[in-house]
Scaffold this motif. Structure first.
Motif, PDB file in Angstrom:
ATOM      1  N   GLY A 514       6.732  12.835  -0.455  1.00 34.86           N
ATOM      2  CA  GLY A 514       7.062  11.818   0.530  1.00 34.86           C
ATOM      3  C   GLY A 514       8.527  11.892   0.877  1.00 34.86           C
ATOM      4  O   GLY A 514       9.330  12.538   0.190  1.00 34.86           O
ATOM      5  N   GLY A 516      11.988   9.538   2.359  1.00 39.56           N
ATOM      6  CA  GLY A 516      12.517   8.201   2.570  1.00 39.56           C
ATOM      7  C   GLY A 516      14.018   8.207   2.471  1.00 39.56           C
ATOM      8  O   GLY A 516      14.657   9.257   2.313  1.00 39.56           O
ATOM      9  N   SER A 521      12.126   5.090  -2.130  1.00 39.29           N
ATOM     10  CA  SER A 521      11.451   4.962  -0.839  1.00 39.29           C
ATOM     11  C   SER A 521      10.520   6.151  -0.601  1.00 39.29           C
ATOM     12  O   SER A 521       9.388   5.993  -0.126  1.00 39.29           O
ATOM     13  CB  SER A 521      12.485   4.866   0.271  1.00 39.29           C
ATOM     14  OG  SER A 521      11.883   4.878   1.537  1.00 39.29           O
ATOM     15  N   GLU A 525       6.238   6.320  -0.162  1.00 35.11           N
ATOM     16  CA  GLU A 525       5.498   7.032   0.882  1.00 35.11           C
ATOM     17  C   GLU A 525       4.499   8.004   0.255  1.00 35.11           C
ATOM     18  O   GLU A 525       3.357   8.141   0.735  1.00 35.11           O
ATOM     19  CB  GLU A 525       6.456   7.795   1.796  1.00 35.11           C
ATOM     20  CG  GLU A 525       5.737   8.500   2.945  1.00 35.11           C
ATOM     21  CD  GLU A 525       6.679   9.208   3.896  1.00 35.11           C
ATOM     22  OE1 GLU A 525       6.838  10.443   3.728  1.00 35.11           O
ATOM     23  OE2 GLU A 525       7.248   8.530   4.775  1.00 35.11           O
ATOM     24  N   GLN A 528       1.314   6.410  -0.741  1.00 30.08           N
ATOM     25  CA  GLN A 528       0.393   6.057   0.349  1.00 30.08           C
ATOM     26  C   GLN A 528      -0.739   7.079   0.450  1.00 30.08           C
ATOM     27  O   GLN A 528      -1.882   6.729   0.806  1.00 30.08           O
ATOM     28  CB  GLN A 528       1.160   6.012   1.676  1.00 30.08           C
ATOM     29  CG  GLN A 528       2.190   4.903   1.793  1.00 30.08           C
ATOM     30  CD  GLN A 528       1.555   3.556   2.133  1.00 30.08           C
ATOM     31  OE1 GLN A 528       0.364   3.480   2.454  1.00 30.08           O
ATOM     32  NE2 GLN A 528       2.357   2.501   2.060  1.00 30.08           N
TER      33      GLN A 528
END
Length: 591
Positions: A514, A516, A521, A525, A528
Protein backbone atom coordinates in the motif's frame (compact mmCIF):
# COMPACT_ATOMS: atom_id res chain seq x y z
CA UNK A 1 -40.80 26.46 48.94
CA UNK A 2 -42.24 24.12 51.54
CA UNK A 3 -45.87 23.10 51.07
CA UNK A 4 -48.30 21.35 53.40
CA UNK A 5 -50.07 18.16 52.40
CA UNK A 6 -53.69 17.45 53.41
CA UNK A 7 -52.53 15.67 56.56
CA UNK A 8 -50.89 18.86 57.73
CA UNK A 9 -47.29 17.71 57.22
CA UNK A 10 -44.81 19.87 55.37
CA UNK A 11 -43.52 18.40 52.13
CA UNK A 12 -40.94 19.43 49.60
CA UNK A 13 -37.82 19.47 51.78
CA UNK A 14 -36.53 17.04 54.42
CA UNK A 15 -36.38 18.23 58.00
CA UNK A 16 -32.78 19.06 58.85
CA UNK A 17 -31.09 17.38 61.81
CA UNK A 18 -30.22 20.25 64.11
CA UNK A 19 -28.31 18.27 66.74
CA UNK A 20 -26.38 15.15 65.86
CA UNK A 21 -26.42 13.99 69.47
CA UNK A 22 -30.11 13.32 69.06
CA UNK A 23 -29.08 10.14 67.26
CA UNK A 24 -27.05 8.84 70.23
CA UNK A 25 -28.61 6.93 73.10
CA UNK A 26 -27.14 5.91 76.48
CA UNK A 27 -25.05 2.76 76.14
CA UNK A 28 -26.24 1.10 79.30
CA UNK A 29 -22.61 0.34 80.24
CA UNK A 30 -21.60 0.89 83.91
CA UNK A 31 -19.74 4.17 83.37
CA UNK A 32 -20.34 5.12 87.03
CA UNK A 33 -17.53 2.73 88.02
CA UNK A 34 -14.83 4.90 86.47
CA UNK A 35 -13.49 8.39 87.05
CA UNK A 36 -11.88 10.77 84.64
CA UNK A 37 -8.23 11.76 84.72
CA UNK A 38 -7.13 14.80 86.68
CA UNK A 39 -5.98 17.87 84.81
CA UNK A 40 -2.66 19.54 85.63
CA UNK A 41 -2.66 23.11 86.85
CA UNK A 42 -0.16 24.56 84.41
CA UNK A 43 -1.74 27.55 82.73
CA UNK A 44 1.45 28.77 81.04
CA UNK A 45 2.40 25.43 79.47
CA UNK A 46 4.97 25.80 76.69
CA UNK A 47 5.03 22.37 75.06
CA UNK A 48 2.27 23.06 72.47
CA UNK A 49 4.60 25.54 70.74
CA UNK A 50 7.56 23.16 70.61
CA UNK A 51 8.63 20.92 67.76
CA UNK A 52 10.84 17.85 67.76
CA UNK A 53 13.83 18.75 65.60
CA UNK A 54 16.39 16.23 66.91
CA UNK A 55 16.03 12.62 67.93
CA UNK A 56 15.68 11.84 71.64
CA UNK A 57 17.77 9.26 73.40
CA UNK A 58 16.30 5.81 72.91
CA UNK A 59 16.21 2.79 75.18
CA UNK A 60 14.91 -0.52 73.89
CA UNK A 61 13.23 -2.65 76.52
CA UNK A 62 12.41 -5.50 74.12
CA UNK A 63 14.56 -7.95 76.07
CA UNK A 64 12.95 -7.11 79.40
CA UNK A 65 9.52 -5.48 79.27
CA UNK A 66 8.77 -6.93 75.84
CA UNK A 67 10.02 -10.39 76.74
CA UNK A 68 8.03 -10.46 79.99
CA UNK A 69 4.84 -9.97 77.98
CA UNK A 70 5.33 -12.97 75.68
CA UNK A 71 3.22 -16.10 75.86
CA UNK A 72 6.44 -18.01 75.20
CA UNK A 73 9.40 -15.96 76.53
CA UNK A 74 12.44 -15.82 74.31
CA UNK A 75 14.95 -18.63 74.41
CA UNK A 76 18.60 -17.60 74.89
CA UNK A 77 19.13 -17.92 71.12
CA UNK A 78 16.16 -15.69 70.33
CA UNK A 79 17.22 -13.17 72.98
CA UNK A 80 20.67 -13.01 71.43
CA UNK A 81 19.27 -12.50 67.96
CA UNK A 82 17.09 -9.66 69.23
CA UNK A 83 20.04 -8.08 71.03
CA UNK A 84 22.19 -8.26 67.90
CA UNK A 85 19.39 -6.69 65.86
CA UNK A 86 19.03 -3.79 68.29
CA UNK A 87 22.77 -3.17 68.21
CA UNK A 88 22.86 -3.31 64.41
CA UNK A 89 20.00 -0.81 64.19
CA UNK A 90 21.95 1.65 66.33
CA UNK A 91 20.35 1.54 69.78
CA UNK A 92 22.90 2.69 72.37
CA UNK A 93 20.87 1.92 75.49
CA UNK A 94 19.30 -1.54 75.80
CA UNK A 95 17.52 -3.00 78.80
CA UNK A 96 18.70 -6.59 78.60
CA UNK A 97 16.81 -8.31 81.38
CA UNK A 98 15.62 -8.75 84.93
CA UNK A 99 18.56 -10.80 86.27
CA UNK A 100 17.12 -11.45 89.72
CA UNK A 101 13.95 -12.97 88.26
CA UNK A 102 15.63 -16.28 87.37
CA UNK A 103 18.61 -18.05 85.90
CA UNK A 104 17.55 -17.50 82.29
CA UNK A 105 17.81 -13.71 82.46
CA UNK A 106 20.89 -13.77 84.71
CA UNK A 107 22.73 -16.14 82.40
CA UNK A 108 21.81 -14.13 79.33
CA UNK A 109 23.30 -10.96 80.81
CA UNK A 110 26.44 -12.89 81.72
CA UNK A 111 26.68 -14.39 78.24
CA UNK A 112 26.66 -11.10 76.32
CA UNK A 113 29.26 -9.66 78.72
CA UNK A 114 31.57 -12.68 78.69
CA UNK A 115 31.29 -13.22 74.93
CA UNK A 116 32.12 -9.59 74.16
CA UNK A 117 28.82 -9.03 72.36
CA UNK A 118 28.31 -5.50 73.73
CA UNK A 119 29.96 -2.72 71.71
CA UNK A 120 31.96 -0.19 73.72
CA UNK A 121 29.44 2.59 73.04
CA UNK A 122 26.38 0.57 74.10
CA UNK A 123 25.06 0.78 77.66
CA UNK A 124 23.13 -2.19 78.96
CA UNK A 125 20.48 -1.74 81.62
CA UNK A 126 19.05 -4.26 84.09
CA UNK A 127 15.90 -3.95 86.18
CA UNK A 128 15.45 -4.72 89.85
CA UNK A 129 12.93 -4.29 92.60
CA UNK A 130 13.98 -2.50 95.79
CA UNK A 131 14.85 -5.58 97.84
CA UNK A 132 18.40 -6.13 99.03
CA UNK A 133 18.87 -9.72 97.88
CA UNK A 134 17.49 -8.84 94.45
CA UNK A 135 19.71 -5.78 94.16
CA UNK A 136 22.80 -7.79 95.05
CA UNK A 137 21.99 -10.46 92.44
CA UNK A 138 21.29 -7.78 89.85
CA UNK A 139 24.63 -6.02 90.37
CA UNK A 140 26.44 -9.38 90.27
CA UNK A 141 25.12 -9.93 86.74
CA UNK A 142 27.03 -6.85 85.55
CA UNK A 143 30.55 -7.86 86.61
CA UNK A 144 33.00 -7.15 83.78
CA UNK A 145 30.65 -4.94 81.77
CA UNK A 146 31.99 -1.71 80.30
CA UNK A 147 28.86 0.46 80.53
CA UNK A 148 25.89 -0.58 82.68
CA UNK A 149 22.88 0.92 84.42
CA UNK A 150 20.85 -0.51 87.27
CA UNK A 151 17.20 0.43 86.97
CA UNK A 152 15.33 0.35 90.28
CA UNK A 153 11.61 0.87 90.67
CA UNK A 154 8.87 0.85 93.24
CA UNK A 155 5.18 1.61 92.91
CA UNK A 156 4.16 5.03 94.25
CA UNK A 157 0.50 5.37 93.22
CA UNK A 158 -2.13 5.71 95.98
CA UNK A 159 -3.99 2.53 95.02
CA UNK A 160 -0.78 0.54 95.37
CA UNK A 161 0.12 2.30 98.62
CA UNK A 162 -3.30 1.41 100.02
CA UNK A 163 -4.01 -2.01 98.50
CA UNK A 164 -0.64 -3.65 97.77
CA UNK A 165 1.84 -2.23 100.29
CA UNK A 166 -0.51 -0.80 102.91
CA UNK A 167 2.06 1.87 103.51
CA UNK A 168 2.13 5.64 103.94
CA UNK A 169 3.77 8.11 101.61
CA UNK A 170 6.84 8.26 103.83
CA UNK A 171 7.14 4.48 103.93
CA UNK A 172 6.89 4.18 100.14
CA UNK A 173 9.43 6.97 99.69
CA UNK A 174 11.78 5.19 102.08
CA UNK A 175 11.68 2.10 99.88
CA UNK A 176 13.02 4.16 97.00
CA UNK A 177 15.68 5.85 99.17
CA UNK A 178 16.90 2.61 100.74
CA UNK A 179 16.91 0.84 97.38
CA UNK A 180 19.02 3.58 95.83
CA UNK A 181 21.52 3.42 98.69
CA UNK A 182 21.78 -0.36 98.36
CA UNK A 183 22.40 -0.16 94.62
CA UNK A 184 25.26 2.26 95.25
CA UNK A 185 26.74 0.10 98.03
CA UNK A 186 26.68 -3.11 96.00
CA UNK A 187 28.02 -1.41 92.89
CA UNK A 188 30.93 -0.08 94.94
CA UNK A 189 31.57 -3.51 96.45
CA UNK A 190 31.06 -5.76 93.40
CA UNK A 191 31.90 -3.83 90.23
CA UNK A 192 35.42 -3.04 89.18
CA UNK A 193 36.86 0.18 87.73
CA UNK A 194 36.35 -1.13 84.20
CA UNK A 195 32.60 -0.54 84.52
CA UNK A 196 31.10 2.88 83.86
CA UNK A 197 28.14 2.60 86.18
CA UNK A 198 24.84 4.49 85.98
CA UNK A 199 21.57 4.58 87.87
CA UNK A 200 17.92 4.86 86.87
CA UNK A 201 14.91 5.22 89.12
CA UNK A 202 11.22 4.84 88.22
CA UNK A 203 8.30 5.91 90.42
CA UNK A 204 6.15 3.08 89.09
CA UNK A 205 2.56 3.92 88.09
CA UNK A 206 3.62 7.56 87.63
CA UNK A 207 0.40 8.23 85.71
CA UNK A 208 -1.64 7.56 88.87
CA UNK A 209 0.80 9.10 91.36
CA UNK A 210 0.13 12.57 92.75
CA UNK A 211 2.56 14.96 91.06
CA UNK A 212 3.79 16.47 94.27
CA UNK A 213 4.54 13.02 95.70
CA UNK A 214 6.26 11.83 92.50
CA UNK A 215 8.48 14.90 92.73
CA UNK A 216 9.12 14.32 96.42
CA UNK A 217 10.24 10.72 95.85
CA UNK A 218 12.45 11.64 92.87
CA UNK A 219 14.10 14.43 94.86
CA UNK A 220 14.74 12.06 97.78
CA UNK A 221 16.37 9.55 95.41
CA UNK A 222 18.51 12.33 93.91
CA UNK A 223 19.59 13.35 97.40
CA UNK A 224 21.10 9.89 97.80
CA UNK A 225 22.62 9.57 94.32
CA UNK A 226 23.84 13.19 94.22
CA UNK A 227 23.73 13.89 90.48
CA UNK A 228 26.27 16.41 89.26
CA UNK A 229 28.40 17.16 86.23
CA UNK A 230 29.49 13.79 84.83
CA UNK A 231 27.19 11.93 87.24
CA UNK A 232 23.79 11.77 85.59
CA UNK A 233 20.70 10.20 87.07
CA UNK A 234 17.91 8.84 84.86
CA UNK A 235 14.45 9.52 86.24
CA UNK A 236 11.97 7.42 84.31
CA UNK A 237 8.29 8.35 84.63
CA UNK A 238 6.28 5.34 83.44
CA UNK A 239 2.78 5.41 82.05
CA UNK A 240 2.53 1.89 83.44
CA UNK A 241 -1.17 2.11 82.66
CA UNK A 242 -2.08 4.83 80.18
CA UNK A 243 -4.73 6.94 81.91
CA UNK A 244 -5.10 10.32 80.25
CA UNK A 245 -4.97 12.11 76.95
CA UNK A 246 -1.48 12.67 75.53
CA UNK A 247 -1.87 16.38 76.25
CA UNK A 248 -2.33 15.76 79.97
CA UNK A 249 0.62 13.36 79.91
CA UNK A 250 2.67 16.18 78.40
CA UNK A 251 1.45 18.57 81.13
CA UNK A 252 2.71 16.14 83.77
CA UNK A 253 6.12 16.00 82.14
CA UNK A 254 6.39 19.76 81.80
CA UNK A 255 5.42 20.15 85.46
CA UNK A 256 8.07 17.63 86.58
CA UNK A 257 10.72 19.10 84.30
CA UNK A 258 10.10 22.58 85.68
CA UNK A 259 10.07 21.56 89.33
CA UNK A 260 12.97 19.12 89.54
CA UNK A 261 16.07 20.56 91.14
CA UNK A 262 19.40 19.62 89.55
CA UNK A 263 17.45 19.33 86.28
CA UNK A 264 20.58 19.81 84.20
CA UNK A 265 21.97 16.55 85.61
CA UNK A 266 18.75 14.57 85.14
CA UNK A 267 17.83 12.52 82.08
CA UNK A 268 14.05 12.63 82.15
CA UNK A 269 12.75 9.46 80.53
CA UNK A 270 9.28 8.60 79.23
CA UNK A 271 7.98 5.01 79.27
CA UNK A 272 4.45 4.91 77.80
CA UNK A 273 2.20 1.89 77.57
CA UNK A 274 -0.65 1.82 75.09
CA UNK A 275 -3.77 1.11 77.12
CA UNK A 276 -5.67 4.03 75.52
CA UNK A 277 -4.07 3.50 72.12
CA UNK A 278 -2.20 6.83 72.27
CA UNK A 279 1.27 5.81 73.47
CA UNK A 280 3.03 7.19 70.40
CA UNK A 281 1.35 10.59 70.77
CA UNK A 282 2.00 10.56 74.52
CA UNK A 283 5.71 9.92 73.94
CA UNK A 284 6.04 12.62 71.29
CA UNK A 285 4.23 15.21 73.39
CA UNK A 286 6.31 14.28 76.45
CA UNK A 287 9.47 14.99 74.44
CA UNK A 288 7.98 18.35 73.45
CA UNK A 289 7.31 18.93 77.15
CA UNK A 290 10.89 18.35 78.25
CA UNK A 291 11.60 14.60 78.31
CA UNK A 292 15.04 13.56 77.07
CA UNK A 293 14.65 9.85 76.41
CA UNK A 294 12.01 7.34 75.26
CA UNK A 295 11.79 3.74 76.42
CA UNK A 296 9.85 1.33 74.26
CA UNK A 297 9.85 -1.82 72.14
CA UNK A 298 10.05 -2.58 68.45
CA UNK A 299 6.52 -2.66 67.01
CA UNK A 300 5.00 -1.89 70.42
CA UNK A 301 5.59 -5.30 71.98
CA UNK A 302 4.83 -5.34 75.70
CA UNK A 303 2.29 -6.03 78.40
CA UNK A 304 -1.45 -5.78 77.70
CA UNK A 305 -1.75 -3.40 74.74
CA UNK A 306 2.02 -3.00 74.59
CA UNK A 307 4.83 -0.55 75.16
CA UNK A 308 5.22 2.44 72.92
CA UNK A 309 6.37 1.47 69.42
CA UNK A 310 9.96 2.53 68.76
CA UNK A 311 9.64 1.83 65.04
CA UNK A 312 6.68 4.17 64.60
CA UNK A 313 8.32 6.86 66.72
CA UNK A 314 11.58 6.69 64.77
CA UNK A 315 9.89 6.61 61.39
CA UNK A 316 7.64 9.52 62.37
CA UNK A 317 10.79 11.59 62.82
CA UNK A 318 12.25 10.31 59.54
CA UNK A 319 9.07 11.24 57.66
CA UNK A 320 9.46 14.83 58.92
CA UNK A 321 13.08 15.14 57.83
CA UNK A 322 14.56 14.45 61.29
CA UNK A 323 17.25 11.76 61.51
CA UNK A 324 16.06 9.19 64.09
CA UNK A 325 19.68 8.01 64.47
CA UNK A 326 18.33 4.47 64.19
CA UNK A 327 18.59 2.53 60.92
CA UNK A 328 15.19 1.37 59.63
CA UNK A 329 16.35 0.98 56.01
CA UNK A 330 15.68 -2.79 56.00
CA UNK A 331 12.33 -2.72 57.75
CA UNK A 332 11.20 -6.11 56.46
CA UNK A 333 14.28 -7.78 57.93
CA UNK A 334 13.65 -5.98 61.23
CA UNK A 335 10.07 -7.20 61.19
CA UNK A 336 11.02 -10.78 60.34
CA UNK A 337 13.59 -10.90 63.14
CA UNK A 338 11.13 -9.45 65.62
CA UNK A 339 8.48 -11.98 64.60
CA UNK A 340 10.96 -14.82 65.04
CA UNK A 341 12.18 -13.62 68.42
CA UNK A 342 8.74 -12.79 69.82
CA UNK A 343 6.85 -15.57 68.03
CA UNK A 344 4.16 -13.01 67.28
CA UNK A 345 3.15 -11.63 63.88
CA UNK A 346 3.16 -7.96 62.96
CA UNK A 347 -0.22 -6.75 61.72
CA UNK A 348 -0.33 -6.11 57.94
CA UNK A 349 -1.59 -2.57 58.64
CA UNK A 350 1.08 -1.78 61.24
CA UNK A 351 2.52 1.71 60.56
CA UNK A 352 5.54 1.74 58.26
CA UNK A 353 6.25 -2.01 58.56
CA UNK A 354 3.04 -3.92 57.80
CA UNK A 355 2.75 -5.83 54.53
CA UNK A 356 0.00 -3.53 53.23
CA UNK A 357 0.92 -0.08 54.55
CA UNK A 358 2.33 1.16 51.23
CA UNK A 359 -0.31 -0.65 49.18
CA UNK A 360 -3.31 0.92 47.47
CA UNK A 361 -6.29 -1.07 46.23
CA UNK A 362 -8.66 1.87 45.70
CA UNK A 363 -8.83 3.10 42.14
CA UNK A 364 -8.73 6.80 43.07
CA UNK A 365 -5.76 6.22 45.37
CA UNK A 366 -3.92 4.29 42.68
CA UNK A 367 -4.53 7.01 40.14
CA UNK A 368 -3.19 9.67 42.51
CA UNK A 369 -0.10 7.59 43.33
CA UNK A 370 0.66 6.98 39.66
CA UNK A 371 0.33 10.68 38.91
CA UNK A 372 2.53 11.46 41.88
CA UNK A 373 5.32 9.21 40.62
CA UNK A 374 5.01 10.72 37.15
CA UNK A 375 5.20 14.25 38.60
CA UNK A 376 8.28 13.32 40.63
CA UNK A 377 10.03 12.15 37.48
CA UNK A 378 9.12 15.35 35.63
CA UNK A 379 10.15 17.60 38.53
CA UNK A 380 13.46 15.81 38.95
CA UNK A 381 14.22 16.07 35.23
CA UNK A 382 13.37 19.77 35.24
CA UNK A 383 15.79 20.35 38.11
CA UNK A 384 18.51 18.18 36.58
CA UNK A 385 18.41 15.83 39.57
CA UNK A 386 17.45 12.27 40.32
CA UNK A 387 14.13 11.49 41.99
CA UNK A 388 16.04 10.77 45.20
CA UNK A 389 17.49 14.26 45.08
CA UNK A 390 14.21 16.18 45.38
CA UNK A 391 11.57 16.47 48.08
CA UNK A 392 9.25 13.47 48.29
CA UNK A 393 5.71 14.33 47.25
CA UNK A 394 3.55 11.37 46.25
CA UNK A 395 -0.10 11.26 47.37
CA UNK A 396 -0.97 8.65 50.00
CA UNK A 397 2.67 7.68 50.57
CA UNK A 398 4.16 9.64 53.50
CA UNK A 399 7.61 8.21 52.74
CA UNK A 400 9.31 6.61 49.78
CA UNK A 401 8.89 2.84 50.37
CA UNK A 402 12.32 2.33 48.81
CA UNK A 403 13.90 4.13 51.79
CA UNK A 404 12.91 1.26 54.09
CA UNK A 405 13.87 -1.48 51.66
CA UNK A 406 10.49 -1.99 50.01
CA UNK A 407 10.22 -2.34 46.26
CA UNK A 408 7.55 -0.49 44.34
CA UNK A 409 6.01 -3.78 43.22
CA UNK A 410 3.62 -3.93 46.17
CA UNK A 411 2.68 -0.24 46.21
CA UNK A 412 -0.32 -0.85 43.98
CA UNK A 413 -2.28 -4.07 44.03
CA UNK A 414 -5.35 -4.67 41.95
CA UNK A 415 -8.70 -6.05 43.01
CA UNK A 416 -12.34 -5.29 42.25
CA UNK A 417 -11.99 -1.83 43.86
CA UNK A 418 -9.13 -0.79 41.61
CA UNK A 419 -9.18 1.45 38.59
CA UNK A 420 -7.15 2.35 35.56
CA UNK A 421 -4.46 4.19 37.52
CA UNK A 422 -3.37 1.14 39.47
CA UNK A 423 -3.27 -1.13 36.45
CA UNK A 424 -1.36 1.46 34.44
CA UNK A 425 1.10 1.86 37.32
CA UNK A 426 1.83 -1.87 37.39
CA UNK A 427 2.48 -1.94 33.64
CA UNK A 428 4.71 1.13 33.77
CA UNK A 429 6.61 0.10 36.89
CA UNK A 430 7.11 -3.55 35.95
CA UNK A 431 7.20 -3.43 32.15
CA UNK A 432 7.99 0.21 31.22
CA UNK A 433 4.74 0.59 29.28
CA UNK A 434 3.22 4.06 29.66
CA UNK A 435 -0.30 3.51 28.36
CA UNK A 436 -2.28 6.46 26.92
CA UNK A 437 -5.21 7.40 29.13
CA UNK A 438 -7.92 6.00 26.86
CA UNK A 439 -6.03 2.74 26.55
CA UNK A 440 -5.79 2.62 30.37
CA UNK A 441 -9.57 2.86 30.49
CA UNK A 442 -9.99 0.14 27.89
CA UNK A 443 -7.65 -2.33 29.61
CA UNK A 444 -8.97 -1.56 33.10
CA UNK A 445 -12.41 -2.73 31.93
CA UNK A 446 -10.86 -6.04 30.89
CA UNK A 447 -9.20 -6.47 34.31
CA UNK A 448 -12.38 -5.35 36.07
CA UNK A 449 -14.32 -8.05 34.27
CA UNK A 450 -11.72 -10.57 35.42
CA UNK A 451 -11.92 -9.51 39.07
CA UNK A 452 -15.71 -9.41 38.98
CA UNK A 453 -15.82 -12.91 37.56
CA UNK A 454 -13.10 -14.52 39.66
CA UNK A 455 -13.01 -12.35 42.81
CA UNK A 456 -9.93 -11.66 44.91
CA UNK A 457 -6.76 -9.90 43.94
CA UNK A 458 -5.12 -9.82 40.52
CA UNK A 459 -1.35 -10.08 40.81
CA UNK A 460 1.08 -8.10 38.62
CA UNK A 461 1.99 -11.36 36.87
CA UNK A 462 -1.67 -12.02 36.10
CA UNK A 463 -2.12 -8.47 34.81
CA UNK A 464 0.84 -8.92 32.49
CA UNK A 465 -0.40 -12.30 31.25
CA UNK A 466 -3.82 -10.81 30.55
CA UNK A 467 -2.26 -7.83 28.80
CA UNK A 468 -0.12 -10.03 26.57
CA UNK A 469 -3.05 -12.24 25.70
CA UNK A 470 -5.19 -9.21 24.85
CA UNK A 471 -2.70 -7.05 22.93
CA UNK A 472 0.53 -8.87 22.09
CA UNK A 473 0.17 -11.87 19.78
CA UNK A 474 3.57 -13.44 19.19
CA UNK A 475 5.17 -16.72 18.13
CA UNK A 476 4.35 -18.29 21.50
CA UNK A 477 0.89 -16.74 21.58
CA UNK A 478 -0.17 -16.48 17.95
CA UNK A 479 -3.77 -15.46 17.45
CA UNK A 480 -5.77 -13.28 15.08
CA UNK A 481 -6.14 -12.99 11.33
CA UNK A 482 -2.77 -11.34 10.60
CA UNK A 483 0.79 -12.21 11.58
CA UNK A 484 3.64 -10.02 10.33
CA UNK A 485 6.86 -11.59 9.07
CA UNK A 486 8.78 -8.75 7.42
CA UNK A 487 8.25 -5.41 5.75
CA UNK A 488 10.01 -2.86 3.58
CA UNK A 489 9.30 0.81 2.97
CA UNK A 490 10.42 3.06 0.10
CA UNK A 491 9.84 6.79 -0.22
CA UNK A 492 9.39 8.56 -3.57
CA UNK A 493 10.39 12.11 -4.43
CA UNK A 494 6.97 13.42 -3.39
CA UNK A 495 7.42 12.02 0.12
CA UNK A 496 4.91 9.23 -0.40
CA UNK A 497 5.74 5.89 1.26
CA UNK A 498 5.18 2.54 -0.37
CA UNK A 499 5.03 -0.36 2.06
CA UNK A 500 5.46 -4.02 1.16
CA UNK A 501 4.70 -6.51 3.93
CA UNK A 502 5.14 -10.26 4.01
CA UNK A 503 2.45 -11.66 6.26
CA UNK A 504 0.29 -14.63 7.09
CA UNK A 505 -3.38 -13.81 6.68
CA UNK A 506 -6.01 -16.32 7.76
CA UNK A 507 -3.30 -19.01 7.75
CA UNK A 508 -2.05 -18.30 4.22
CA UNK A 509 1.22 -16.58 3.35
CA UNK A 510 0.70 -13.42 1.32
CA UNK A 511 2.27 -10.10 0.40
CA UNK A 512 0.43 -6.88 1.22
CA UNK A 513 1.30 -3.53 -0.28
CA UNK A 514 0.00 0.00 0.00
CA UNK A 515 0.94 3.64 -0.38
CA UNK A 516 0.39 6.56 1.96
CA UNK A 517 1.91 9.62 3.56
CA UNK A 518 3.73 7.41 6.04
CA UNK A 519 4.22 3.72 6.85
CA UNK A 520 1.08 3.52 8.99
CA UNK A 521 -1.09 5.17 6.34
CA UNK A 522 0.40 2.84 3.72
CA UNK A 523 -0.35 -0.16 5.92
CA UNK A 524 -3.99 0.86 6.29
CA UNK A 525 -4.28 0.95 2.51
CA UNK A 526 -2.64 -2.48 2.28
CA UNK A 527 -5.20 -3.88 4.72
CA UNK A 528 -8.02 -2.69 2.47
CA UNK A 529 -6.98 -5.42 0.00
CA UNK A 530 -7.96 -8.13 2.48
CA UNK A 531 -11.22 -6.44 3.44
CA UNK A 532 -10.13 -4.69 6.60
CA UNK A 533 -11.45 -1.12 6.88
CA UNK A 534 -9.19 0.59 9.45
CA UNK A 535 -8.77 4.27 10.30
CA UNK A 536 -6.19 5.89 12.59
CA UNK A 537 -7.61 7.83 15.56
CA UNK A 538 -4.59 8.31 17.83
CA UNK A 539 -0.94 7.37 17.89
CA UNK A 540 1.79 7.67 20.51
CA UNK A 541 5.13 6.02 21.15
CA UNK A 542 8.00 6.06 23.61
CA UNK A 543 11.27 4.28 24.22
CA UNK A 544 11.27 1.71 27.00
CA UNK A 545 14.90 2.22 28.05
CA UNK A 546 18.04 4.11 27.11
CA UNK A 547 20.76 3.07 24.72
CA UNK A 548 21.15 1.97 21.12
CA UNK A 549 19.38 -1.34 21.72
CA UNK A 550 16.37 0.24 23.39
CA UNK A 551 12.94 -1.13 22.58
CA UNK A 552 10.14 1.20 21.45
CA UNK A 553 6.49 0.86 22.36
CA UNK A 554 3.85 2.15 19.94
CA UNK A 555 0.19 2.61 20.84
CA UNK A 556 -2.40 3.04 18.11
CA UNK A 557 -6.11 3.71 18.50
CA UNK A 558 -8.07 2.56 15.45
CA UNK A 559 -11.61 2.53 14.17
CA UNK A 560 -11.96 -0.91 12.60
CA UNK A 561 -15.21 -1.96 11.00
CA UNK A 562 -17.15 0.23 13.41
CA UNK A 563 -15.18 -0.75 16.53
CA UNK A 564 -12.76 1.57 18.37
CA UNK A 565 -9.85 -0.43 19.70
CA UNK A 566 -6.26 0.06 20.85
CA UNK A 567 -3.28 -1.95 19.73
CA UNK A 568 0.31 -2.04 20.94
CA UNK A 569 3.54 -3.01 19.27
CA UNK A 570 7.00 -3.44 20.80
CA UNK A 571 10.14 -3.53 18.67
CA UNK A 572 13.63 -2.08 18.49
CA UNK A 573 12.56 -0.41 15.22
CA UNK A 574 9.87 2.25 15.68
CA UNK A 575 8.29 1.58 12.26
CA UNK A 576 7.95 -2.14 12.97
CA UNK A 577 6.58 -1.31 16.42
CA UNK A 578 3.87 0.88 14.88
CA UNK A 579 2.93 -1.79 12.31
CA UNK A 580 2.72 -4.37 15.10
CA UNK A 581 0.41 -2.00 16.98
CA UNK A 582 -1.92 -1.82 13.98
CA UNK A 583 -1.91 -5.64 13.70
CA UNK A 584 -2.67 -5.85 17.44
CA UNK A 585 -5.78 -3.70 17.00
CA UNK A 586 -6.84 -5.50 13.80
CA UNK A 587 -6.55 -8.91 15.39
CA UNK A 588 -8.47 -7.77 18.47
CA UNK A 589 -11.30 -6.55 16.22
CA UNK A 590 -11.57 -10.00 14.67
CA UNK A 591 -11.58 -11.87 17.99
Amino acid sequence: MTTVNPAGNSVGHPTPITNATQLQKPSGMPVHKYRGYEAVDIADRTWPDNRITVAPRWLSTDLRDGNQALIDPMSPARKREMFDLLVAMGYKEIEVGFPSSGETDFNFVRSIIEEGAIPEDVTISVLTQAREELIERTVESLVGSRRATVHLYNATAPTFRRVVFRGSRDEVKQIAVDGTRLVMEYAEKILGPETVFGYQYSPEIFTDTELDFALEVCEAVCDVWQPEEGREIILNLPATVERSTPSTHADRFEWMSRNLTRREHVCLSVHPHNDRGTAVAAAELAIMAGADRIEGCLFGQGERTGNVDLVTLGMNLFSQGVDPQIDFSQIDEIRRTSEYCNQMEIHPRHPYAGDLVYTAFSGSHQDAIKKGFDAMERDAAAQGKTVDGIEWAVPYLPIDPKDVGRSYEAVIRVNSQSGKGGIAYVLKNDHKLDLPRRMQIEFSRIIQAKTDAEGGEVTPAQIWTTFQDEYLPNAENAWGRVQLRSGQTTTDTDGRDTLTVEATVDGADTVLSGTGNGPISAFFEALQAIGIDARLLDYTEHTMSEGASAQAASYIECAIDGKVLWGIGIDANTTRASLKAVVSAVNRAAR
